[in-house]
Design a protein around this motif. Structure first.
Motif, PDB file in Angstrom:
ATOM      1  N   TYR A  91       0.847  -1.190   0.000  1.00  0.00           N
ATOM      2  CA  TYR A  91       0.000   0.000   0.000  1.00  0.00           C
ATOM      3  C   TYR A  91       0.884   1.242   0.000  1.00  0.00           C
ATOM      4  O   TYR A  91       1.863   1.314   0.750  1.00  0.00           O
ATOM      5  N   CYS A  92       0.526   2.232  -0.849  1.00  0.00           N
ATOM      6  CA  CYS A  92       1.297   3.477  -0.931  1.00  0.00           C
ATOM      7  C   CYS A  92       0.490   4.685  -0.475  1.00  0.00           C
ATOM      8  O   CYS A  92       0.973   5.466   0.335  1.00  0.00           O
ATOM      9  N   TYR A  93      -0.723   4.857  -0.968  1.00  0.00           N
ATOM     10  CA  TYR A  93      -1.557   6.001  -0.591  1.00  0.00           C
ATOM     11  C   TYR A  93      -2.985   5.791  -1.086  1.00  0.00           C
ATOM     12  O   TYR A  93      -3.267   4.848  -1.823  1.00  0.00           O
ATOM     13  N   SER A  94      -3.856   6.689  -0.645  1.00  0.00           N
ATOM     14  CA  SER A  94      -5.267   6.691  -1.060  1.00  0.00           C
ATOM     15  C   SER A  94      -5.593   8.030  -1.684  1.00  0.00           C
ATOM     16  O   SER A  94      -4.948   9.035  -1.386  1.00  0.00           O
ATOM     17  N   ASN A 120      11.895   2.174  -2.821  1.00  0.00           N
ATOM     18  CA  ASN A 120      11.226   3.384  -2.344  1.00  0.00           C
ATOM     19  C   ASN A 120      10.470   4.152  -3.423  1.00  0.00           C
ATOM     20  O   ASN A 120       9.847   5.158  -3.132  1.00  0.00           O
ATOM     21  N   ARG A 121      10.536   3.683  -4.667  1.00  0.00           N
ATOM     22  CA  ARG A 121       9.813   4.381  -5.740  1.00  0.00           C
ATOM     23  C   ARG A 121       8.307   4.216  -5.525  1.00  0.00           C
ATOM     24  O   ARG A 121       7.823   3.127  -5.232  1.00  0.00           O
ATOM     25  N   VAL A 122       7.587   5.336  -5.670  1.00  0.00           N
ATOM     26  CA  VAL A 122       6.127   5.328  -5.588  1.00  0.00           C
ATOM     27  C   VAL A 122       5.593   6.080  -6.805  1.00  0.00           C
ATOM     28  O   VAL A 122       5.985   7.220  -7.060  1.00  0.00           O
ATOM     29  N   TYR A 123       4.716   5.441  -7.525  1.00  0.00           N
ATOM     30  CA  TYR A 123       4.070   6.060  -8.681  1.00  0.00           C
ATOM     31  C   TYR A 123       3.178   7.200  -8.177  1.00  0.00           C
ATOM     32  O   TYR A 123       2.262   6.976  -7.389  1.00  0.00           O
ATOM     33  N   GLN A 124       3.437   8.416  -8.633  1.00  0.00           N
ATOM     34  CA  GLN A 124       2.797   9.611  -8.068  1.00  0.00           C
ATOM     35  C   GLN A 124       1.621  10.170  -8.871  1.00  0.00           C
ATOM     36  O   GLN A 124       1.005  11.146  -8.455  1.00  0.00           O
ATOM     37  N   TRP A 127      -1.675  10.622  -6.976  1.00  0.00           N
ATOM     38  CA  TRP A 127      -1.438  11.571  -5.880  1.00  0.00           C
ATOM     39  C   TRP A 127      -1.476  12.991  -6.424  1.00  0.00           C
ATOM     40  O   TRP A 127      -2.109  13.875  -5.855  1.00  0.00           O
ATOM     41  N   ASN A 128      -0.801  13.205  -7.549  1.00  0.00           N
ATOM     42  CA  ASN A 128      -0.727  14.539  -8.146  1.00  0.00           C
ATOM     43  C   ASN A 128      -2.003  14.945  -8.870  1.00  0.00           C
ATOM     44  O   ASN A 128      -2.320  16.131  -8.952  1.00  0.00           O
ATOM     45  N   LEU A 129      -2.736  13.980  -9.379  1.00  0.00           N
ATOM     46  CA  LEU A 129      -3.928  14.265 -10.179  1.00  0.00           C
ATOM     47  C   LEU A 129      -5.137  14.671  -9.331  1.00  0.00           C
ATOM     48  O   LEU A 129      -5.941  15.499  -9.742  1.00  0.00           O
ATOM     49  N   TYR A 130      -5.261  14.115  -8.145  1.00  0.00           N
ATOM     50  CA  TYR A 130      -6.447  14.343  -7.311  1.00  0.00           C
ATOM     51  C   TYR A 130      -6.081  15.180  -6.091  1.00  0.00           C
ATOM     52  O   TYR A 130      -5.113  14.897  -5.396  1.00  0.00           O
ATOM     53  N   ASP A 131      -6.888  16.212  -5.848  1.00  0.00           N
ATOM     54  CA  ASP A 131      -6.626  17.131  -4.738  1.00  0.00           C
ATOM     55  C   ASP A 131      -6.719  16.445  -3.377  1.00  0.00           C
ATOM     56  O   ASP A 131      -5.966  16.769  -2.467  1.00  0.00           O
TER      57      ASP A 131
END
Length: 139
Positions: A91-94, A120-124, A127-131
């Motif tokens: 899991y990386c983020y929601s 440690n790479r996380v596809y962003q 994360w960047n697309l949604y506020d």
């Protein structure tokens, strides 16, 4: 590629006879997300089929030199997240998105599995697309 229960190969349109139907699929997108997805007919759930097929496809992706895969699931579908964990994804983020075509908000959880040693790479992109994005601590 063969596993104990499955023979995996690319699905072709002419594979279907009039009375045949696929029971599911495992797929990885060929874009920068390398989005990994799967589905299975309900009558085949809870037999380990998706996990087994996913692990076999992951081996093929590694052989092809794909550096990582990502996958998302609706937080209201934790069983899909359990499959992601079983195949080694982290899991990386929601993030919250106005899901189309039904036009209602959904919280998606983004998982990733890196194959090339960059732990440690996380596809962003999401994360960047949604506020509205966040990291859930109870996952």
């Amino acid at each position: 590629m063969e596993t104990n229960r499955l023979i995996l190969r690319r699905f072709e349109e002419n594979d279907m006879e009039a009375d045949d139907y696929p029971i599911g699929y495992v797929h990885a997108e060929d874009d920068d997300s390398h989005d990994f997805g799967y589905a299975l007919r309900k009558e085949y759930w809870h037999q380990g089929i998706v996990s087994e097929a996913s692990n076999a496809v992951i081996e093929l992706l590694k052989e092809e030199g794909i550096p990582y895969i990502t996958a998302t699931h609706d937080k209201n579908n934790p069983r899909s997240g359990a499959v992601m964990k079983r195949i080694g994804m982290k899991y990386c983020y929601s993030y919250k998105e106005q899901w189309q075509p039904k036009n209602f908000p959904v919280v998606f959880r983004m998982y990733q599995l890196n194959f090339d040693g960059q732990k440690n790479r996380v596809y962003q992109k999401y994360w960047n697309l949604y506020d509205e994005h966040f990291i859930e601590s109870e996952i």
